[in-house]
Design a protein around this motif. Structure first.
Motif, mmCIF file in Angstrom:
data_model
loop_
_atom_site.group_PDB
_atom_site.id
_atom_site.type_symbol
_atom_site.label_atom_id
_atom_site.label_comp_id
_atom_site.label_asym_id
_atom_site.label_seq_id
_atom_site.Cartn_x
_atom_site.Cartn_y
_atom_site.Cartn_z
ATOM 1 N N ARG A 349 15.651 -13.152 7.104
ATOM 2 C CA ARG A 349 14.200 -13.059 7.068
ATOM 3 C C ARG A 349 13.652 -13.072 8.496
ATOM 4 O O ARG A 349 12.780 -12.271 8.850
ATOM 5 C CB ARG A 349 13.637 -14.224 6.253
ATOM 6 N N ASP A 350 14.199 -13.980 9.318
ATOM 7 C CA ASP A 350 13.755 -14.058 10.705
ATOM 8 C C ASP A 350 14.075 -12.764 11.456
ATOM 9 O O ASP A 350 13.267 -12.278 12.253
ATOM 10 C CB ASP A 350 14.443 -15.228 11.429
ATOM 11 N N ILE A 353 11.630 -10.120 10.524
ATOM 12 C CA ILE A 353 10.352 -10.316 11.218
ATOM 13 C C ILE A 353 10.461 -9.798 12.655
ATOM 14 O O ILE A 353 9.597 -9.050 13.138
ATOM 15 C CB ILE A 353 9.957 -11.814 11.235
ATOM 16 N N ARG A 355 12.563 -7.664 13.881
ATOM 17 C CA ARG A 355 12.707 -6.200 13.921
ATOM 18 C C ARG A 355 11.348 -5.536 13.704
ATOM 19 O O ARG A 355 11.019 -4.552 14.361
ATOM 20 C CB ARG A 355 13.692 -5.741 12.845
ATOM 21 N N ALA A 356 10.558 -6.069 12.778
ATOM 22 C CA ALA A 356 9.243 -5.494 12.526
ATOM 23 C C ALA A 356 8.346 -5.640 13.745
ATOM 24 O O ALA A 356 7.460 -4.819 13.985
ATOM 25 C CB ALA A 356 8.610 -6.174 11.320
ATOM 26 N N ASP A 442 18.157 -5.072 6.386
ATOM 27 C CA ASP A 442 17.221 -4.057 5.910
ATOM 28 C C ASP A 442 15.808 -4.617 6.056
ATOM 29 O O ASP A 442 15.342 -5.416 5.244
ATOM 30 C CB ASP A 442 17.542 -3.743 4.438
ATOM 31 N N VAL A 443 15.136 -4.163 7.116
ATOM 32 C CA VAL A 443 13.832 -4.739 7.456
ATOM 33 C C VAL A 443 12.836 -4.549 6.321
ATOM 34 O O VAL A 443 12.160 -5.491 5.897
ATOM 35 C CB VAL A 443 13.269 -4.080 8.738
ATOM 36 N N ALA A 444 12.760 -3.321 5.817
ATOM 37 C CA ALA A 444 11.765 -3.012 4.790
ATOM 38 C C ALA A 444 11.954 -3.915 3.578
ATOM 39 O O ALA A 444 11.003 -4.434 3.006
ATOM 40 C CB ALA A 444 11.893 -1.549 4.384
ATOM 41 N N ARG A 445 13.205 -4.126 3.220
ATOM 42 C CA ARG A 445 13.496 -4.935 2.032
ATOM 43 C C ARG A 445 13.081 -6.388 2.235
ATOM 44 O O ARG A 445 12.506 -7.011 1.355
ATOM 45 C CB ARG A 445 14.979 -4.846 1.731
ATOM 46 N N LEU A 447 10.891 -7.604 4.245
ATOM 47 C CA LEU A 447 9.481 -7.858 4.526
ATOM 48 C C LEU A 447 8.582 -7.487 3.363
ATOM 49 O O LEU A 447 7.404 -7.773 3.371
ATOM 50 C CB LEU A 447 9.036 -7.054 5.759
ATOM 51 N N GLN A 448 9.163 -6.799 2.378
ATOM 52 C CA GLN A 448 8.307 -6.255 1.351
ATOM 53 C C GLN A 448 7.613 -7.334 0.528
ATOM 54 O O GLN A 448 8.124 -8.422 0.315
ATOM 55 C CB GLN A 448 9.110 -5.373 0.415
ATOM 56 N N GLY A 449 6.432 -6.989 0.112
ATOM 57 C CA GLY A 449 5.684 -7.872 -0.779
ATOM 58 C C GLY A 449 5.723 -7.299 -2.163
ATOM 59 O O GLY A 449 6.460 -6.351 -2.429
ATOM 60 N N PRO A 450 4.977 -7.863 -3.045
ATOM 61 C CA PRO A 450 5.006 -7.390 -4.409
ATOM 62 C C PRO A 450 4.273 -6.071 -4.606
ATOM 63 O O PRO A 450 4.416 -5.459 -5.630
ATOM 64 C CB PRO A 450 4.331 -8.519 -5.193
ATOM 65 N N GLY A 451 3.461 -5.620 -3.626
ATOM 66 C CA GLY A 451 2.615 -4.475 -3.856
ATOM 67 C C GLY A 451 3.155 -3.156 -3.421
ATOM 68 O O GLY A 451 4.118 -3.019 -2.755
#
Lengths: 451, 259
Positions: A349-350, A353, A355-356, A442-445, A447-451
Motif C-alpha cells: 500500500r505504501d 502511494i 508510486r502514485a 500494481d499501483v492502480a489496484r 489505490l483503487q476505491g470502490p467507485g
C-alpha cells in the motif's frame, strides 16, 4: 527525502520487528567475529612461536608433539625423563666433571633443563634454574620481567617464582610459601618453597607456571632416580660436608644437592648457537640429527610441531566452528527476509502511494534493498562490536587456559573485512524478494476505491 | 475554454484482458480536456471508468491508443519512468481514504513527494504548504496522531508539493463524515484557486459536485460507460465484474463533458 531517509523511516515504522531482526543478525555476527578473532589470535600465538625464546626441545623419545605440548604449553603428560648426561652434553667444560666441553656445547647458546611431575593448585610445577628467566627470552628478544620480587637464585634451593595468572588467581605475595604435590593435585605434599618473584604477564603459558629451583625439586620424595650402588638413595643432609659436583650450585642454606647420577630431566629448552662456520639453521639441523640418531633422547622443533598441530587439528576445528557460525549468520539473514516479506502487504500500500506520487519502480526497488542493507549494516556493526566485547570478556579466560592474549582490540583483519561484503551480500539477497514484490506492485489496484 | 488545456485526451481507448474472453473496454473517449486553473467535478456510477480515467491521465496506466497530453507532454510517447517523473512534476494526487504514509510525519509526507520530482526537497516550502492548510503546529505528527480532516489537509499539501499544474482527487471525501466533507472541498478548491492549479475531482456526492462550475458525468464522454457494460475500476476489471451498479448517479448537467 533521500532513499536512505525513506528506508530509515520504513525501518522505524516497524520498530520492534526491525530491532529483533538487527538483534538476531548481531548475535550471529558476534559469534562469527568472536570465533574469527579467537582463532586468529590462537593461530598467531602458536604459529609465530610467541613466548618461545628457544628453537629446540630435547626430551624422551616418543611423540614430538607431546613433548612440545608438555614442555611449551604445560599441557599433556610428560613422555618420560631423560638422563642428566644428555643435559650435560650441552654444557661447557667448567660445568662438567670430565673438564671437557659437552658434545653440543659449541652449538648451544642457552640450554635450560626443566623437570616436571608436580602440581600446585592445579598448575604445573616446573623445576628449573635461573637461566630460564635470565637467559631465555619470551621470544622476539623480549626479556622476562618481574612484577614483584626477583628471579630464582640457583644457590637458594627452596625458592620459587610464579606466572602472573597463578599469582593473580591465588592473590600470592612475596614471602608466601607453597608446597607442591607429587604426581597429581591430591598427591603427597612436598616441602614448601618460598615465593621470591612474580612474573609480569607475558600472555604465554609461562603465566600459568609455578617455577621452583630444580635443586630443591630434586630433593623431594620420589624425585631421585633409584640407583644400585652402596650410597644412600637420598639427598645428603645439610652440613654433611659433601663436595658439590661440577656445575651444581651450592645451597646457601647448606643443603646437599642430589647427586648427578640420581638426576633426570624431563626436557631441555635449547637455543642453538652458530657452530664455527655454520649457519644457525644448519647447526640446529646437525644437533637435531645427532640427538635423534642416539638412543637416549629426541629433539623436536617446537614451531614445526605447532604448525603441524594447527594444520591437523586447530584449523579444521576452526573451520568447522566458522561454518557453524556462518550458518547462524545465514539464518539471521533469512530473518531479514522473513521480516521484510512479512511486511510485504503492508508495504504494498505504501509503495502504491509512493508510486502514485511519482516514485519510479527503481526508487521502490532501491528503497527496499537499502532497507535490507541498513538492517544488515546495523546488525553487522552491532555484532562486530559485540563480538569484540565478547573476546574482551573471555580474553582473561583464554589467556589463563590457553596462554595466549586476546582482548577487545584483538582482530582478524582479513577475515573481518571479508565479513562486511558477505553480510551486505546476504542482505541484498534477502532483500531481493521483497524488493521485486515492491517493484511489481500494481499501483492502480492498490489505490483503487470502490467507485 | 479560455485558458489552454492542462489535460487533454483524444481518441483514448483502454481495455483490460479478460481470462478466456474478449478484452473489456473500460475507456473509450474521443476528447476530454481540463483547462489551466479550471475546477471540474466528475461523477459516474461505480465501474464506469472514473478511476481508470484518472490513472490514464496520471500515466499510471497507458492507454491502448490515443494521446494523453499533460501540460503539453504526450504521456503515451514516454516510457514508464518518464511518465512517473512527469506525474511527480505536473500532477498532484489526492486519494480517497487517507493514503498518507503511516511511518512518516506530516512534514515528511510532503517531503517524500518532493523527492520524486525534479527539484530538490524544500523543507521550508513543505512547512509553508502545511501552514497554508492550517497545520503549522502539526508538522512532526504522524498520520495516526492526526484527525481525519487533518490527514486530508496533509494530503492536499502533499499534492501541491511540486507546484503541479493540476490536482487529481479521487473521491477525497468518501471516508469523511459529512461534517468535515465541506471543509475538505473548500480547502481543495480554495487552495487550487490560490495557486492557479486545475482541479479534477471524482465524487459520488451530488452535494459536492453541485458546487463546481463545470460538473460532468463520465457517461457523457466515455462511450464504454454509455454502453452500460460492467466495467473495471483501477485496472482490475475482474474485481468489479458483475458488481451491482451504484444508484447515486444523476443526469449530466449542462456543460458536462467538453467533447
Amino acid at each position: 527525502m533521500t532513499l536512505f531517509g525513506i528506508a530509515w523511516r520504513n525501518i522505524r515504522q516497524r520498530g520492534l520487528n526491525s530491532a529483533l531482526t538487527v538483534l538476531s543478525l548481531a548475535l550471529g555476527v558476534a559469534l562469527v567475529v568472536a570465533t574469527l578473532v579467537t582463532g586468529n589470535v590462537v593461530q598467531q600465538a602458536f604459529a609465530s612461536g610467541t613466548g618461545l625464546g628457544y628453537n629446540m626441545i630435547i626430551g624422551a623419545k616418543g611423540s614430538p608433539l607431546q613433548l612440545v605440548l608438555n614442555s611449551v604449553y604445560y599441557i599433556s603428560r610428560p613422555i618420560e625423563n631423560i638422563p642428566w648426561g644428555v643435559y650435560e652434553e650441552f654444557l661447557p667444560a667448567n660445568r662438567r666433571d670430565d673438564g671437557r666441553d659437552g658434545r653440543f656445547a659449541s652449538s648451544t647458546a642457552v640450554a635450560v633443563p626443566i623437570c616436571m611431575g608436580d602440581y600446585w593448585q592445579g598448575y604445573r610445577v616446573i623445576g628449573t634454574n635461573a637461566a630460564m628467566f635470565d637467559r631465555l627470552t619470551r621470544g622476539g628478544g623480549r626479556p622476562y620481567r618481574f612484577a614483584a620480587g626477583r628471579n630464582l637464585r640457583d644457590e637458594n634451593y627452596f625458592e620459587g617464582v610464579v606466572g602472573a595468572a597463578v599469582a593473580a588467581r591465588y592473590g600470592m605475595k612475596l614471602g608466601d610459601e607453597f608446597s607442591p604435590t607429587h604426581g597429581a593435585d591430591d598427591g603427597p605434599k612436598h616441602d614448601p618453597f618460598k615465593l621470591v618473584g612474580i612474573l609480569e604477564r607475558t600472555d604465554t603459558p609461562v603465566d600459568r607456571g609455578v617455577f621452583v629451583n630444580m635443586e630443591g625439586f630434586y630433593l623431594q620424595d620420589g624425585h631421585a632416580k633409584p640407583i644400585d650402588d652402596d650410597k644412600p638413595n637420598k639427598p645428603a643432609e645439610p652440613g654433611s660436608g659433601q663436595t658439590a659436583e661440577a656445575g651444581i650450585p651450592v645451597d646457601v642454606g647448606g643443603t646437599k644437592p642430589l647427586r648427578k647420577i640420581q638426576r633426570e630431566v624431563t626436557s631441555i629448552l635449547l637455543e642453538t648457537a652458530s657452530a664455527a662456520g655454520l649457519l644457525p639453521e644448519l647447526t640446529a639441523m646437525g644437533v637435531r640429527t645427532a640427538i635423534n640418531e642416539g638412543r637416549d633422547a629426541q629433539a623436536a622443533l617446537p614451531i614445526g610441531e605447532i604448525r603441524q598441530l594447527l594444520d591437523l587439528f586447530v584449523r579444521p576445528l576452526e573451520l568447522l566452528l566458522l561454518l557453524i557460525t556462518a550458518m547462524v549468520v545465514v539464518v539471521s539473514a533469512v530473518g531479514i527476509l522473513v521480516s521484510m516479506v512479512g511486511s510485504t502487504l503492508e508495504r504494498k500500500r505504501d509503495v502504491a502511494i509512493m508510486r502514485a506520487l511519482g516514485a519510479r519502480r527503481g526508487h521502490v526497488l532501491s528503497t527496499v534493498l537499502v532497507e535490507a542493507v541498513l538492517l544488515a549494516v546495523a546488525g553487522g556493526l552491532a555484532g562486530w562490536l559485540l563480538g569484540h566485547l565478547l573476546v574482551g570478556a573471555i580474553g582473561p579466560w583464554i589467556a589463563t587456559n590457553a596462554g595466549v592474549s586476546a582482548g577487545v582490540l584483538s582482530a582478524a583483519p582479513q577475515a573481518e573485512l571479508l565479513l562486511v561484503p558477505f553480510i551486505v551480500g546476504l542482505a541484498i539477497l534477502a532483500g531481493i524478494l521483497p524488493a521485486v514484490a515492491a517493484y511489481r506492485t500494481d499501483v492502480a489496484r492498490w489505490l483503487q476505491g470502490p467507485g | 475554454m479560455d485558458a489552454p488545456s492542462v489535460i487533454s485526451l483524444s481518441d483514448v481507448r483502454k481495455t483490460f484482458p479478460v481470462p478466456g474472453g474478449e478484452p473489456l473496454t473500460v475507456l473509450d473517449v474521443d476528447r476530454f480536456e481540463v483547462a489551466g486553473g479550471e475546477q471540474v467535478s466528475l461523477e459516474g456510477r461505480s465501474g464506469s471508468g472514473k478511476s481508470t480515467l484518472l490513472n490514464v491521465i496520471s500515466g499510471i496506466l497507458r492507454p491502448d491508443r490515443g494521446s494523453v497530453v499533460v501540460d503539453g507532454l504526450d504521456l503515451t510517447r514516454f516510457n514508464e519512468a518518464t511518465r512517473d517523473r512527469i506525474r511527480a512534476d505536473k500532477l498532484g494526487m489526492v486519494f480517497q481514504s487517507f493514503n498518507l504514509l503511516p511511518g512518516f510525519t506530516a512534514l515528511e509526507n510532503v517531503l517524500v513527494a518532493m523527492s520524486f520530482g525534479t527539484g530538490r526537497p524544500d523543507r521550508s516550502r513543505a512547512e509553508s504548504l502545511l501552514a497554508s492548510v492550517g497545520l503549522a503546529h502539526r508538522l512532526s505528527h504522524r498520520p495516526a496522531h492526526l484527525s481525519i480532516g487533518e490527514q486530508q489537509r496533509v494530503a492536499v499539501a502533499r499534492a501541491l508539493a511540486n507546484r503541479p499544474r493540476a490536482i487529481l482527487a479521487d473521491e477525497p471525501t468518501a471516508s469523511i463524515d459529512p461534517a468535515h466533507q465541506q471543509q475538505v472541498i473548500d480547502l481543495l478548491r480554495n487552495t487550487c484557486r490560490e495557486q492557479g492549479v486545475a482541479l479534477l475531482i471524482v465524487t459520488h456526492s451530488p452535494e459536492v459536485a453541485s458546487q463546481f462550475e463545470r460538473r460532468i458525468r463520465i457517461e457523457d464522454f466515455n462511450r464504454a460507460a454509455r454502453a452500460g457494460r460492467p466495467e473495471a475500476t483501477g485496472g482490475r476489471p475482474e474485481a468489479t465484474a458483475g458488481r451491482p451498479e451504484a444508484t447515486g448517479g444523476r443526469p449530466a448537467t449542462a456543460g458536462g463533458g467538453r467533447q
